[in-house]
Motif scaffolding. Structure first.
Motif, PDB file in Angstrom:
ATOM      1  N   HIS A 111       0.664  -0.366  17.750  1.00 20.80           N
ATOM      2  CA  HIS A 111       1.289  -1.290  16.799  1.00 20.80           C
ATOM      3  C   HIS A 111       0.275  -1.731  15.735  1.00 20.80           C
ATOM      4  O   HIS A 111       0.617  -1.860  14.557  1.00 20.80           O
ATOM      5  N   ASP A 112      -0.964  -1.972  16.163  1.00 17.53           N
ATOM      6  CA  ASP A 112      -2.009  -2.359  15.211  1.00 17.53           C
ATOM      7  C   ASP A 112      -2.230  -1.259  14.172  1.00 17.53           C
ATOM      8  O   ASP A 112      -2.383  -1.528  12.971  1.00 17.53           O
ATOM      9  N   THR A 113      -2.267  -0.028  14.634  1.00 19.30           N
ATOM     10  CA  THR A 113      -2.473   1.096  13.720  1.00 19.30           C
ATOM     11  C   THR A 113      -1.295   1.238  12.769  1.00 19.30           C
ATOM     12  O   THR A 113      -1.468   1.539  11.581  1.00 19.30           O
ATOM     13  N   THR A 114      -0.075   1.026  13.278  1.00 16.04           N
ATOM     14  CA  THR A 114       1.107   1.063  12.423  1.00 16.04           C
ATOM     15  C   THR A 114       1.013   0.011  11.325  1.00 16.04           C
ATOM     16  O   THR A 114       1.271   0.287  10.147  1.00 16.04           O
ATOM     17  N   ALA A 115       0.658  -1.216  11.709  1.00 14.75           N
ATOM     18  CA  ALA A 115       0.548  -2.311  10.742  1.00 14.75           C
ATOM     19  C   ALA A 115      -0.502  -1.993   9.676  1.00 14.75           C
ATOM     20  O   ALA A 115      -0.293  -2.227   8.480  1.00 14.75           O
ATOM     21  N   LYS A 116      -1.633  -1.451  10.120  1.00  6.01           N
ATOM     22  CA  LYS A 116      -2.683  -1.091   9.169  1.00  6.01           C
ATOM     23  C   LYS A 116      -2.200   0.013   8.234  1.00  6.01           C
ATOM     24  O   LYS A 116      -2.481  -0.020   7.025  1.00  6.01           O
ATOM     25  N   ALA A 117      -1.474   0.986   8.761  1.00  5.00           N
ATOM     26  CA  ALA A 117      -0.998   2.109   7.947  1.00  5.00           C
ATOM     27  C   ALA A 117      -0.032   1.638   6.869  1.00  5.00           C
ATOM     28  O   ALA A 117      -0.065   2.115   5.727  1.00  5.00           O
ATOM     29  N   ILE A 118       0.845   0.692   7.207  1.00  2.00           N
ATOM     30  CA  ILE A 118       1.772   0.157   6.205  1.00  2.00           C
ATOM     31  C   ILE A 118       0.997  -0.595   5.134  1.00  2.00           C
ATOM     32  O   ILE A 118       1.294  -0.489   3.938  1.00  2.00           O
ATOM     33  N   GLN A 119      -0.022  -1.356   5.557  1.00  2.00           N
ATOM     34  CA  GLN A 119      -0.872  -2.051   4.584  1.00  2.00           C
ATOM     35  C   GLN A 119      -1.564  -1.050   3.672  1.00  2.00           C
ATOM     36  O   GLN A 119      -1.710  -1.285   2.463  1.00  2.00           O
ATOM     37  N   VAL A 120      -2.005   0.077   4.215  1.00  2.00           N
ATOM     38  CA  VAL A 120      -2.655   1.111   3.410  1.00  2.00           C
ATOM     39  C   VAL A 120      -1.692   1.636   2.349  1.00  2.00           C
ATOM     40  O   VAL A 120      -2.065   1.803   1.179  1.00  2.00           O
ATOM     41  N   LEU A 121      -0.436   1.897   2.742  1.00  2.00           N
ATOM     42  CA  LEU A 121       0.561   2.384   1.779  1.00  2.00           C
ATOM     43  C   LEU A 121       0.789   1.364   0.668  1.00  2.00           C
ATOM     44  O   LEU A 121       0.788   1.707  -0.517  1.00  2.00           O
ATOM     45  N   VAL A 122       0.998   0.109   1.062  1.00  2.00           N
ATOM     46  CA  VAL A 122       1.298  -0.944   0.088  1.00  2.00           C
ATOM     47  C   VAL A 122       0.109  -1.166  -0.849  1.00  2.00           C
ATOM     48  O   VAL A 122       0.253  -1.177  -2.076  1.00  2.00           O
ATOM     49  N   SER A 123      -1.066  -1.335  -0.261  1.00  2.00           N
ATOM     50  CA  SER A 123      -2.256  -1.596  -1.051  1.00  2.00           C
ATOM     51  C   SER A 123      -2.629  -0.390  -1.912  1.00  2.00           C
ATOM     52  O   SER A 123      -3.024  -0.538  -3.075  1.00  2.00           O
ATOM     53  N   GLY A 124      -2.485   0.812  -1.348  1.00  2.00           N
ATOM     54  CA  GLY A 124      -2.835   2.023  -2.083  1.00  2.00           C
ATOM     55  C   GLY A 124      -1.958   2.239  -3.300  1.00  2.00           C
ATOM     56  O   GLY A 124      -2.446   2.589  -4.386  1.00  2.00           O
ATOM     57  N   LEU A 125      -0.648   2.029  -3.151  1.00  2.00           N
ATOM     58  CA  LEU A 125       0.250   2.197  -4.292  1.00  2.00           C
ATOM     59  C   LEU A 125       0.066   1.076  -5.317  1.00  2.00           C
ATOM     60  O   LEU A 125       0.163   1.309  -6.526  1.00  2.00           O
ATOM     61  N   SER A 126      -0.216  -0.129  -4.851  1.00  2.00           N
ATOM     62  CA  SER A 126      -0.491  -1.235  -5.777  1.00  2.00           C
ATOM     63  C   SER A 126      -1.761  -0.956  -6.570  1.00  2.00           C
ATOM     64  O   SER A 126      -1.856  -1.268  -7.758  1.00  2.00           O
ATOM     65  N   ASP A 127      -2.736  -0.350  -5.907  1.00  2.00           N
ATOM     66  CA  ASP A 127      -3.992  -0.003  -6.576  1.00  2.00           C
ATOM     67  C   ASP A 127      -3.746   1.010  -7.691  1.00  2.00           C
ATOM     68  O   ASP A 127      -4.336   0.919  -8.776  1.00  2.00           O
ATOM     69  N   ARG A 128      -2.850   1.963  -7.438  1.00  2.00           N
ATOM     70  CA  ARG A 128      -2.525   2.945  -8.481  1.00  2.00           C
ATOM     71  C   ARG A 128      -1.863   2.266  -9.678  1.00  2.00           C
ATOM     72  O   ARG A 128      -2.176   2.550 -10.839  1.00  2.00           O
ATOM     73  N   ALA A 129      -0.932   1.352  -9.396  1.00  6.13           N
ATOM     74  CA  ALA A 129      -0.226   0.658 -10.474  1.00  6.13           C
ATOM     75  C   ALA A 129      -1.172  -0.249 -11.253  1.00  6.13           C
ATOM     76  O   ALA A 129      -0.982  -0.481 -12.454  1.00  6.13           O
ATOM     77  N   GLU A 130      -2.203  -0.748 -10.576  1.00  5.89           N
ATOM     78  CA  GLU A 130      -3.125  -1.687 -11.216  1.00  5.89           C
ATOM     79  C   GLU A 130      -3.860  -1.048 -12.388  1.00  5.89           C
ATOM     80  O   GLU A 130      -4.302  -1.742 -13.314  1.00  5.89           O
ATOM     81  N   THR A 131      -3.985   0.281 -12.380  1.00  4.22           N
ATOM     82  CA  THR A 131      -4.638   0.946 -13.511  1.00  4.22           C
ATOM     83  C   THR A 131      -3.874   0.673 -14.808  1.00  4.22           C
ATOM     84  O   THR A 131      -4.464   0.671 -15.890  1.00  4.22           O
ATOM     85  N   ALA A 132      -2.567   0.432 -14.694  1.00  3.26           N
ATOM     86  CA  ALA A 132      -1.768   0.123 -15.883  1.00  3.26           C
ATOM     87  C   ALA A 132      -2.100  -1.256 -16.425  1.00  3.26           C
ATOM     88  O   ALA A 132      -1.913  -1.525 -17.610  1.00  3.26           O
ATOM     89  N   PHE A 133      -2.574  -2.160 -15.551  1.00  2.68           N
ATOM     90  CA  PHE A 133      -2.917  -3.499 -15.996  1.00  2.68           C
ATOM     91  C   PHE A 133      -4.314  -3.528 -16.629  1.00  2.68           C
ATOM     92  O   PHE A 133      -4.557  -4.287 -17.561  1.00  2.68           O
ATOM     93  N   LYS A 134      -5.208  -2.709 -16.112  1.00  6.63           N
ATOM     94  CA  LYS A 134      -6.600  -2.793 -16.531  1.00  6.63           C
ATOM     95  C   LYS A 134      -6.809  -2.345 -17.973  1.00  6.63           C
ATOM     96  O   LYS A 134      -7.674  -2.850 -18.667  1.00  6.63           O
ATOM     97  N   THR A 135      -6.046  -1.364 -18.434  1.00  6.39           N
ATOM     98  CA  THR A 135      -6.291  -0.852 -19.781  1.00  6.39           C
ATOM     99  C   THR A 135      -5.102  -1.041 -20.722  1.00  6.39           C
ATOM    100  O   THR A 135      -5.182  -1.834 -21.657  1.00  6.39           O
ATOM    101  N   PRO A 136      -3.957  -0.353 -20.501  1.00  5.83           N
ATOM    102  CA  PRO A 136      -2.881  -0.456 -21.507  1.00  5.83           C
ATOM    103  C   PRO A 136      -2.377  -1.876 -21.745  1.00  5.83           C
ATOM    104  O   PRO A 136      -2.126  -2.262 -22.882  1.00  5.83           O
ATOM    105  N   LEU A 137      -2.236  -2.671 -20.699  1.00  6.03           N
ATOM    106  CA  LEU A 137      -1.717  -4.028 -20.868  1.00  6.03           C
ATOM    107  C   LEU A 137      -2.727  -4.922 -21.570  1.00  6.03           C
ATOM    108  O   LEU A 137      -2.409  -5.600 -22.551  1.00  6.03           O
ATOM    109  N   SER A 138      -3.947  -4.931 -21.063  1.00  4.85           N
ATOM    110  CA  SER A 138      -4.964  -5.832 -21.630  1.00  4.85           C
ATOM    111  C   SER A 138      -5.487  -5.355 -22.981  1.00  4.85           C
ATOM    112  O   SER A 138      -6.085  -6.141 -23.727  1.00  4.85           O
ATOM    113  N   ALA A 139      -5.268  -4.076 -23.323  1.00  5.46           N
ATOM    114  CA  ALA A 139      -5.763  -3.553 -24.600  1.00  5.46           C
ATOM    115  C   ALA A 139      -4.945  -4.057 -25.784  1.00  5.46           C
ATOM    116  O   ALA A 139      -5.418  -4.054 -26.920  1.00  5.46           O
ATOM    117  N   VAL A 140      -3.710  -4.496 -25.535  1.00  7.08           N
ATOM    118  CA  VAL A 140      -2.852  -5.009 -26.606  1.00  7.08           C
ATOM    119  C   VAL A 140      -3.269  -6.434 -26.951  1.00  7.08           C
ATOM    120  O   VAL A 140      -3.537  -7.247 -26.062  1.00  7.08           O
TER     121      VAL A 140
END
Length: 304
Positions: A111-140
């Motif tokens: 169960h612990d490994t399952t919980a960690k794996a879901i966190q990895v998915l959520v955090s990993g995809l959020s990290d990918r989306a964050e690239t949109a905040f770092k440059t295109p959004l703040s560059a305007v």
């Protein structure tokens, strides 16, 4: 091997092997971006499957979500099988050993490994989306922004990063785990987005209109998140997936609330200063003094 101490020793060997196998599965997951790093946006993600809470943030290379999903489904199978194995051993072993049969710890490791794996998915995809905040959004320069048009470029980047990965994850995870993943991703992403917007320092009235259009587009994406699936080519004879085509009502309500906070904040930033206090009290009933200060800062109102 199913009598007396021999069977009890075999049971202990099962315990040891299952624990080691859980460690192998855990080793398939990426390491945190840095030890002890809090979750993106300062948000830790509770889990719903009896495992420990993980507040680390993770980087998930493209394609690695498949491995993470396989870890989750394998852990689910192992946890269920371990519970059945415990019952089988207790029913079979000699009476003097029955009270000593307990594989709860082995189930918890999965169960612990399952919980960690879901966190990895959520955090990993959020990290990918964050690239949109770092440059295109703040560059305007949102303080002098005037040309309201279609969605901003960063919105298209978020669509490109999230949609294919979510479709892949949906095809690999059991429904209950996928719904939990969607709930947590919507929460973490909206938190990230809110923080990114208030870091813009100042937003013009046309800028708020453009950002409200962007928020609506992203809210629409997240409302469809639980039911996204691969588009079938014309003439395809592939059968439907059989999965629901309607997002869960509780999820829809959650997304409306999460993005509603962002929409309220932007509407207030675009409100004339002389009407701001009255509108703030009406539109943001649980808003704090700090929230009002954030809005005043984004409007460029002098502190005095």
């Amino acid at each position: 091997m199913t009598k007396g101490s021999a069977f009890f020793l075999l049971y202990q060997a099962f315990q040891d092997s299952l624990k080691k196998y859980a460690q192998i599965l855990n080793g398939k997951l990426p390491s945190p971006k840095s030890a002890g790093t809090p979750g993106l946006g300062g948000l830790s993600i509770p889990n719903s499957f009896g495992g420990k809470q993980d507040s680390n943030s993770y980087k998930l290379p493209n394609g690695d979500e498949v491995t993470v999903c396989h870890v989750i489904t394998t852990c689910e199978y192992c946890a269920d099988t371990t519970e059945a194995l415990e019952d089988l051993i207790r029913d079979t072993v000699d009476d003097e050993y029955k009270e000593r049969i307990d594989m709860t710890a082995q189930q918890e490791v999965f169960h612990d490994t399952t919980a960690k794996a879901i966190q990895v998915l959520v955090s990993g995809l959020s990290d990918r989306a964050e690239t949109a905040f770092k440059t295109p959004l703040s560059a305007v320069n949102w303080a002098t922004f005037q040309a309201v048009g279609e969605e901003s470029p960063y919105v298209a980047i978020i669509h490109k990063e999230l949609q294919p990965a979510v479709i892949q994850i949906r095809s690999l995870l059991p429904t209950s785990y996928f719904r939990s993943f969607c709930d947590k991703l919507a929460t973490m992403f909206s938190n990230l987005y809110y923080v990114a917007l208030i870091k813009l320092k100042r937003i013009s009235e046309p800028g708020t209109q453009q950002l409200l259009l962007d928020v609506y587009n992203l809210k629409t994406l997240f409302l469809k998140l639980p039911i996204l699936e691969e588009k079938k080519s014309l003439g395809s004879k592939a059968t439907a997936s059989g999965k629901s085509t309607i997002a869960p009502a509780m999820y829809t309500k959650q997304v409306q609330k999460l993005f509603g906070r962002i929409e309220t904040m932007l509407k207030l930033v675009g409100t004339p200063t002389d009407l701001l206090l009255e509108n703030f009290r009406v539109q943001w009933r649980d808003g704090t003094g700090a929230d009002m200060q954030t809005i005043l800062n984004l409007k460029g109102v002098p502190r005095k």
